[in-house]
Scaffold this motif. Sequence first.
Motif, PDB file in Angstrom:
ATOM      1  N   LEU A  91       0.829  -1.210   0.000  1.00 57.72           N
ATOM      2  CA  LEU A  91       0.000   0.000   0.000  1.00 57.72           C
ATOM      3  C   LEU A  91       0.862   1.259   0.000  1.00 57.72           C
ATOM      4  N   GLU A  92       2.065   1.128   0.524  1.00 59.62           N
ATOM      5  CA  GLU A  92       2.994   2.263   0.572  1.00 59.62           C
ATOM      6  C   GLU A  92       3.239   2.832  -0.826  1.00 59.62           C
ATOM      7  N   GLN A  93       3.212   1.973  -1.843  1.00 54.75           N
ATOM      8  CA  GLN A  93       3.419   2.427  -3.225  1.00 54.75           C
ATOM      9  C   GLN A  93       2.303   3.361  -3.693  1.00 54.75           C
ATOM     10  N   TYR A  94       1.126   3.204  -3.111  1.00 56.38           N
ATOM     11  CA  TYR A  94      -0.037   3.991  -3.520  1.00 56.38           C
ATOM     12  C   TYR A  94      -0.107   5.354  -2.816  1.00 56.38           C
ATOM     13  N   ILE A  95       0.556   5.440  -1.694  1.00 48.58           N
ATOM     14  CA  ILE A  95       0.478   6.661  -0.896  1.00 48.58           C
ATOM     15  C   ILE A  95       1.570   7.618  -1.351  1.00 48.58           C
ATOM     16  N   GLU A  96       1.159   8.718  -1.932  1.00 52.59           N
ATOM     17  CA  GLU A  96       2.130   9.695  -2.399  1.00 52.59           C
ATOM     18  C   GLU A  96       2.489  10.714  -1.329  1.00 52.59           C
ATOM     19  N   HIS A  97       1.479  11.109  -0.546  1.00 56.80           N
ATOM     20  CA  HIS A  97       1.741  12.188   0.415  1.00 56.80           C
ATOM     21  C   HIS A  97       0.663  12.187   1.496  1.00 56.80           C
ATOM     22  N   VAL A  98       1.098  12.279   2.739  1.00 57.69           N
ATOM     23  CA  VAL A  98       0.175  12.466   3.863  1.00 57.69           C
ATOM     24  C   VAL A  98       0.710  13.642   4.665  1.00 57.69           C
ATOM     25  N   SER A  99      -0.137  14.656   4.841  1.00 52.99           N
ATOM     26  CA  SER A  99       0.297  15.845   5.576  1.00 52.99           C
ATOM     27  C   SER A  99      -0.710  16.177   6.675  1.00 52.99           C
ATOM     28  N   PRO A 100      -0.349  15.844   7.929  1.00 54.12           N
ATOM     29  CA  PRO A 100      -1.244  16.204   9.031  1.00 54.12           C
ATOM     30  C   PRO A 100      -1.440  17.725   9.167  1.00 54.12           C
ATOM     31  N   SER A 101      -0.406  18.508   8.870  1.00 58.56           N
ATOM     32  CA  SER A 101      -0.551  19.962   9.016  1.00 58.56           C
ATOM     33  C   SER A 101      -1.523  20.539   7.985  1.00 58.56           C
ATOM     34  N   ASP A 102      -1.548  19.965   6.785  1.00 58.18           N
ATOM     35  CA  ASP A 102      -2.492  20.406   5.749  1.00 58.18           C
ATOM     36  C   ASP A 102      -3.782  19.604   5.764  1.00 58.18           C
ATOM     37  N   ARG A 103      -3.804  18.560   6.583  1.00 56.09           N
ATOM     38  CA  ARG A 103      -4.930  17.624   6.612  1.00 56.09           C
ATOM     39  C   ARG A 103      -5.234  17.123   5.202  1.00 56.09           C
ATOM     40  N   SER A 104      -4.193  16.592   4.531  1.00 57.73           N
ATOM     41  CA  SER A 104      -4.384  16.088   3.170  1.00 57.73           C
ATOM     42  C   SER A 104      -3.701  14.743   2.987  1.00 57.73           C
ATOM     43  N   ILE A 105      -4.320  13.934   2.141  1.00 56.94           N
ATOM     44  CA  ILE A 105      -3.787  12.616   1.791  1.00 56.94           C
ATOM     45  C   ILE A 105      -3.887  12.502   0.277  1.00 56.94           C
ATOM     46  N   GLN A 106      -2.768  12.161  -0.335  1.00 61.08           N
ATOM     47  CA  GLN A 106      -2.742  11.989  -1.784  1.00 61.08           C
ATOM     48  C   GLN A 106      -2.372  10.541  -2.074  1.00 61.08           C
ATOM     49  N   MET A 107      -3.245   9.850  -2.812  1.00 60.58           N
ATOM     50  CA  MET A 107      -3.037   8.428  -3.096  1.00 60.58           C
ATOM     51  C   MET A 107      -3.206   8.161  -4.586  1.00 60.58           C
ATOM     52  N   LEU A 108      -2.353   7.299  -5.113  1.00 62.27           N
ATOM     53  CA  LEU A 108      -2.475   6.904  -6.514  1.00 62.27           C
ATOM     54  C   LEU A 108      -3.708   6.036  -6.705  1.00 62.27           C
ATOM     55  N   ASP A 109      -4.342   6.199  -7.832  1.00 62.56           N
ATOM     56  CA  ASP A 109      -5.489   5.365  -8.166  1.00 62.56           C
ATOM     57  C   ASP A 109      -5.011   3.960  -8.524  1.00 62.56           C
ATOM     58  N   ASP A 110      -3.949   3.882  -9.311  1.00 60.77           N
ATOM     59  CA  ASP A 110      -3.409   2.598  -9.746  1.00 60.77           C
ATOM     60  C   ASP A 110      -1.915   2.788  -9.982  1.00 60.77           C
ATOM     61  N   VAL A 111      -1.080   2.020  -9.314  1.00 60.45           N
ATOM     62  CA  VAL A 111       0.370   2.204  -9.447  1.00 60.45           C
ATOM     63  C   VAL A 111       0.855   1.867 -10.849  1.00 60.45           C
ATOM     64  N   LYS A 112       0.116   1.058 -11.580  1.00 59.54           N
ATOM     65  CA  LYS A 112       0.523   0.691 -12.943  1.00 59.54           C
ATOM     66  C   LYS A 112       0.117   1.741 -13.972  1.00 59.54           C
ATOM     67  N   ASP A 113      -0.716   2.679 -13.578  1.00 60.04           N
ATOM     68  CA  ASP A 113      -1.199   3.707 -14.493  1.00 60.04           C
ATOM     69  C   ASP A 113      -0.062   4.673 -14.812  1.00 60.04           C
ATOM     70  N   PRO A 114       0.336   4.768 -16.075  1.00 60.95           N
ATOM     71  CA  PRO A 114       1.459   5.663 -16.413  1.00 60.95           C
ATOM     72  C   PRO A 114       1.126   7.149 -16.205  1.00 60.95           C
ATOM     73  N   ARG A 115      -0.145   7.482 -16.190  1.00 58.65           N
ATOM     74  CA  ARG A 115      -0.527   8.884 -15.975  1.00 58.65           C
ATOM     75  C   ARG A 115      -0.371   9.290 -14.521  1.00 58.65           C
ATOM     76  N   ARG A 116      -0.244   8.295 -13.658  1.00 61.09           N
ATOM     77  CA  ARG A 116      -0.084   8.541 -12.220  1.00 61.09           C
ATOM     78  C   ARG A 116      -1.250   9.369 -11.667  1.00 61.09           C
ATOM     79  N   SER A 117      -2.464   9.074 -12.131  1.00 58.62           N
ATOM     80  CA  SER A 117      -3.623   9.807 -11.619  1.00 58.62           C
ATOM     81  C   SER A 117      -3.854   9.426 -10.159  1.00 58.62           C
ATOM     82  N   HIS A 118      -4.349  10.348  -9.412  1.00 61.55           N
ATOM     83  CA  HIS A 118      -4.458  10.131  -7.980  1.00 61.55           C
ATOM     84  C   HIS A 118      -5.688  10.803  -7.382  1.00 61.55           C
ATOM     85  N   TYR A 119      -5.970  10.371  -6.173  1.00 61.97           N
ATOM     86  CA  TYR A 119      -7.006  10.985  -5.338  1.00 61.97           C
ATOM     87  C   TYR A 119      -6.306  11.985  -4.423  1.00 61.97           C
TER      88      TYR A 119
END
Length: 160
Positions: free
Chosen positions: A66-94
């Motif tokens: 799952l670590e591969q899917y997690i791009e960024h977690v910021s408690p100070s910004d209260r934000s989490i950025q996660m990849l939709d699919d690690v195989k996706d070359p576009r690297r689209s994320h939530y």
Amino acid sequence: MNKRPPAKKPQAKIQTVKKQIPVKKIAPDRIEELVKKHLGNIGEAENAFKSASALLEKHKRKYPELEQYIEHVSPSDRSIQMLDDVKDPRRSHYIFKILLTGVEPAYQIAHPGEKDHTNVDRAAWISTFEEALAKMIVHIVLLRQAEQTSQAVGVGAPKE
């Protein structure tokens, strides 16, 4: 001649009606109520982010991939950025973010392939986060199964 004095008409009793002034109940201080409400909303926002982060950590222990899917977690910004699919070359994320604009929290989600975020309510934010996390775990489970299948096939294959 005895005349009787004319009979007096009975006079209507005049009642003086006193106007009653309504007694106002002393309401609790409205300002204090608003302060409590806003602090409660901020606390709920903080708890929503902490719960999402804790859920992420819990499942990272079970699914280290799952670590591969997690791009960024910021408690100070209260934000989490996660990849939709690690195989996706576009690297689209939530992107899941909780903004505190003044005293009102804004729960925001940017779906894969979208540049702009959508404002949602707290329940939708949590639900969408859980759905995205579950989807990532499904990818991991399917990858594990595919690896096990290919290893099982590779064991019985003749060597050249």
